[in-house]
Design a protein around this motif. Sequence first.
Motif, PDB file in Angstrom:
ATOM      1  N   GLU A  73       0.847  -1.197   0.000  1.00  0.00           N
ATOM      2  CA  GLU A  73       0.000   0.000   0.000  1.00  0.00           C
ATOM      3  C   GLU A  73       0.877   1.239   0.000  1.00  0.00           C
ATOM      4  OE1 GLU A  73      -3.033   0.519   2.980  1.00  0.00           O
ATOM      5  OE2 GLU A  73      -3.643  -1.562   2.633  1.00  0.00           O
ATOM      6  N   ASP A  75       0.734   5.510  -0.188  1.00  0.00           N
ATOM      7  CA  ASP A  75      -0.177   6.645  -0.097  1.00  0.00           C
ATOM      8  C   ASP A  75       0.637   7.929   0.044  1.00  0.00           C
ATOM      9  OD1 ASP A  75      -2.732   7.981   0.384  1.00  0.00           O
ATOM     10  OD2 ASP A  75      -1.938   8.281   2.405  1.00  0.00           O
ATOM     11  N   ARG A  82       3.479   7.344   2.710  1.00  0.00           N
ATOM     12  CA  ARG A  82       3.293   6.161   3.570  1.00  0.00           C
ATOM     13  C   ARG A  82       3.424   4.893   2.743  1.00  0.00           C
ATOM     14  NH1 ARG A  82      -0.138   9.577   6.277  1.00  0.00           N
ATOM     15  NH2 ARG A  82       0.610   9.975   8.387  1.00  0.00           N
ATOM     16  N   ASP A  84       2.796   0.907   3.279  1.00  0.00           N
ATOM     17  CA  ASP A  84       2.148  -0.066   4.178  1.00  0.00           C
ATOM     18  C   ASP A  84       1.849   0.564   5.543  1.00  0.00           C
ATOM     19  OD1 ASP A  84       2.298  -1.946   2.126  1.00  0.00           O
ATOM     20  OD2 ASP A  84       4.295  -2.591   2.744  1.00  0.00           O
ATOM     21  N   GLY A  85       1.392   1.789   5.520  1.00  0.00           N
ATOM     22  CA  GLY A  85       0.976   2.468   6.753  1.00  0.00           C
ATOM     23  C   GLY A  85       2.077   3.188   7.518  1.00  0.00           C
ATOM     24  N   THR A  86       3.340   3.007   7.099  1.00  0.00           N
ATOM     25  CA  THR A  86       4.461   3.643   7.822  1.00  0.00           C
ATOM     26  C   THR A  86       4.990   4.853   7.045  1.00  0.00           C
ATOM     27  OG1 THR A  86       5.076   1.498   8.698  1.00  0.00           O
ATOM     28  CG2 THR A  86       6.778   3.194   8.787  1.00  0.00           C
TER      29      THR A  86
END
Length: 225
Positions: A73, A75, A82, A84-86
Amino acid sequence: MSDILRIAIDGPGGAGKSTVAKAVAKKLGIDYIDTGAMYRAIAYKFMSLGIIPGKDNDAQFQDLINKILASTEVDYSKGITRLDGTDVSDKIRTAEISSTASSFSAFPSVRKKLVSLQQKMAQEKSLVMDGRDIGSNVIKDAELKIFLTASPEERARRRFEELSKKNDKVDYEAVLCDMKIRDRNDMSRQLNPLVKAEDALELDSSNMSVDEVVDLICERAKQLF
Ligand code: DC
């Protein structure tokens, strides 16, 4: 006159796209999307997993890339990248990631994933998006398209200064050489190469200040908005 204003800023590395695009977005009060950061995040993930593109990227290699991409992922929002959310915003600004991002950006599956995300981000919303293929591919109907260039020497000088602030071992000739290799990769790849869209306004920033470039783009934008 248009209700929404999408400004596409394309050009080679080191031409000042991100600095200019960020300032234009701030001045006009609209979002800014750095698509290069998204390619860098993907490259960072592959590198962290020890996956490096070679000369012979065979079907097995492509399968591996596709499998990892399917569970990745990426973003970009409010200046933060980001993965993977990090938050990886700082980790992706190295010379090594610059060249690896350029290599991985030629993979059709990488482009397919990121172009589709970028097109969703640009749906019916005013923004400034910078990259290599924004005006020619991602937002073909952007209200304003800019192709920002500068000589390779000037671009290398700017990148050298930027990298020197973080790492004093950087060498100007090596930066210039990397920049030329990256230009060639970005312009010669088969899919969505770096190219000036026919209806883009070309600006050579070699002898222009950031403020001059920003003011010129904002003037154009105000005529449309
Ligand atoms: O703009 P940048 O230097 O952060 O971009 C890093 C690499 O990502 C660049 O060498 C090519 C690739 N890229 C791309 O192929 N398409 C984009 N829209 C943006 C960047």
